[in-house]
Design a protein around this motif. Sequence first.
Motif, short mmCIF file in Angstrom:
data_model
loop_
_atom_site.label_atom_id
_atom_site.label_comp_id
_atom_site.label_asym_id
_atom_site.label_seq_id
_atom_site.Cartn_x
_atom_site.Cartn_y
_atom_site.Cartn_z
N LEU A 105 -28.13 -34.46 -22.55
CA LEU A 105 -28.89 -33.21 -22.59
C LEU A 105 -29.50 -32.94 -23.96
CD1 LEU A 105 -29.62 -30.73 -20.83
CD2 LEU A 105 -27.55 -29.62 -21.73
N SER A 141 -34.34 -26.35 -14.52
CA SER A 141 -35.44 -27.00 -15.24
C SER A 141 -35.37 -28.51 -15.09
CB SER A 141 -35.40 -26.62 -16.72
OG SER A 141 -35.60 -25.22 -16.88
N PHE A 152 -36.58 -22.82 -20.94
CA PHE A 152 -35.71 -23.99 -21.06
C PHE A 152 -35.33 -24.22 -22.52
CE2 PHE A 152 -35.52 -28.50 -22.20
CZ PHE A 152 -34.37 -28.86 -21.50
N THR A 153 -36.29 -24.15 -23.42
CA THR A 153 -36.02 -24.39 -24.83
C THR A 153 -35.03 -23.38 -25.40
OG1 THR A 153 -38.23 -25.35 -25.13
CG2 THR A 153 -37.06 -24.62 -27.12
N GLY A 179 -32.86 -21.61 -23.65
CA GLY A 179 -31.56 -21.85 -23.03
C GLY A 179 -30.84 -23.04 -23.63
N LEU A 180 -31.61 -24.11 -23.91
CA LEU A 180 -31.01 -25.30 -24.50
C LEU A 180 -30.48 -25.00 -25.90
CD1 LEU A 180 -30.44 -28.32 -24.23
CD2 LEU A 180 -32.72 -28.76 -25.20
N LEU A 197 -24.93 -31.93 -15.06
CA LEU A 197 -24.97 -30.47 -15.07
C LEU A 197 -24.26 -29.89 -13.85
CD1 LEU A 197 -28.61 -29.87 -16.36
CD2 LEU A 197 -26.54 -28.90 -17.39
N TYR A 218 -27.27 -23.05 -25.50
CA TYR A 218 -26.17 -23.89 -25.01
C TYR A 218 -25.70 -24.84 -26.11
CZ TYR A 218 -23.41 -26.96 -22.06
OH TYR A 218 -22.37 -27.68 -21.52
N THR A 242 -30.58 -22.01 -15.79
CA THR A 242 -31.92 -22.33 -16.28
C THR A 242 -32.02 -23.82 -16.64
OG1 THR A 242 -32.35 -20.10 -17.11
CG2 THR A 242 -33.60 -21.90 -18.12
N LEU A 243 -31.00 -24.32 -17.33
CA LEU A 243 -30.99 -25.74 -17.69
C LEU A 243 -30.97 -26.61 -16.43
CD1 LEU A 243 -28.42 -25.76 -20.65
CD2 LEU A 243 -30.92 -25.69 -20.77
N ARG A 244 -30.11 -26.26 -15.51
CA ARG A 244 -29.99 -27.07 -14.29
C ARG A 244 -31.27 -27.04 -13.47
NH1 ARG A 244 -24.57 -26.26 -10.97
NH2 ARG A 244 -25.36 -24.12 -10.89
N SER A 258 -35.43 -33.65 -23.51
CA SER A 258 -36.10 -32.38 -23.81
C SER A 258 -37.61 -32.51 -23.66
CB SER A 258 -35.75 -31.92 -25.23
OG SER A 258 -34.37 -31.66 -25.35
#
Length: 447
Positions: free
Chosen positions: A29, A97, A48-49, A51-52, A120, A55, A93-95, A35
């Motif tokens: 990830l 995306s 996404f950015t 959220g990443l 994920l 995380y 959101t990560l999952r 990314s």
Amino acid sequence: MPQEAIRPDQVAHHQKVLDETRVALHRVLFGERLSALVVEHIRDAGDFTAGLNDYRFMADAWSRTSKKRFEPDEPDSIRFEQAKRCYGQIFDTLRGSVDTSLNGVSGDDRLLLAEAGRLLRSVGDQEDALRRARTAVGEGIAAWTRKSVNLTNQADHFIETQGKCWRAIKVHSDLKVRGRVPDMDTFYGQSAFLALRTREAKCQDVMALAFTRADALLYDRERKIGDLLTNKRLEVRDESLPKAYRNHALLFLGDPDRPESVAVDAWTRLPTVTGAFNYSWEQVHAAVSIHQANALGRDLLAEGEKRIDKEWLRTRKSAEDLRVLGATMQDVAQHPAVSYCYAIDHARYDWRDKPHLGTVLNKAALCTPLDRDPRFSATAVGSTTAAGTSRRPSPTPPASSAQVAQVAQVAGLASPRQPSVDPTAPAVALGVPRHRSPSPQAAGLRR
């Protein structure tokens, strides 16, 4: 995801499996290639950015020991507070995306995205399964605790005993009765034994009862590993007190700063057993960990009893029923301990804006003992009703099943994967306050 419920003694093993899966997820990830692929193929790349980044920030915190993670009110602690309250949204959101990015991608890029999506889903499922398992253990512990002891400095019991319960619990801090103990776990065993013997408990005693049960239940004798147990002390300054602070104790099952862990606080009038990220106290992750250790499967109650003064045990009578028929708030209005007793209903973050579910545990509530609580003091302490007779205020009633059904997850704050807890399960409407542990050994055993 495991198809069957995780047994209590298997929790530590499944935590180890989750930790290993997380390492694999983070390797994929946090790679630059993944990314770039996601940002290129989704419409809301900004979400996404963000959220990443959140995380990754949480993962970096998890890589440090809990003692070295945060200081109260520092920028990183405030950021962690904000991130954990919307952890479910961040993770989803990560999952989402990554799954969306699979459309129109082929070859090695598709394999990379597919692997990230698989990991994920696996991490999310394992977090849910572990939280459910720990919740089940916590609910059992809370129910046992409430059946076993009265909660000395919650309003209901303090009033109904006219404050006599306060005298009964003094033996808990008598070092002559306790004697010397080899470690903090044994000290908790003593506290739990004395609480059961007197049938009285403050918050630290309630935590000790939970710790002794969890230590026995969450140990895997086959693999010789146990789940992580943490006694957190919550503290707030109050200049009106001689020692200028109020505090409270609770137990976390699992790392207190991770989404799969659970807070167990049987002191609140509705016993609180909820996900670590849903506990109501702000920045609980920055609170002092008085003691943190892995479960060892010991019989801490028996070990604690062995070190209790034998003469005290020989002469100690059975616990008495201290309740007084017709007792009212007027009877304790001048009691010196009234400023150390409370009427706090729960410690769930997702109920903080639900007044029909009662008072939530936070700094303001901890600074509102009975002599300041308008539900009690305005009509009882030092005053009378219009008829000139004392009137006992009604404590906040437990939530009905209909009320509980109205409680929904707070959008963007409480994790959508957070399991619900039924507060209508049978429980005595009692409680416990905030006080300093009587342990002289505690300072040397903090970690």
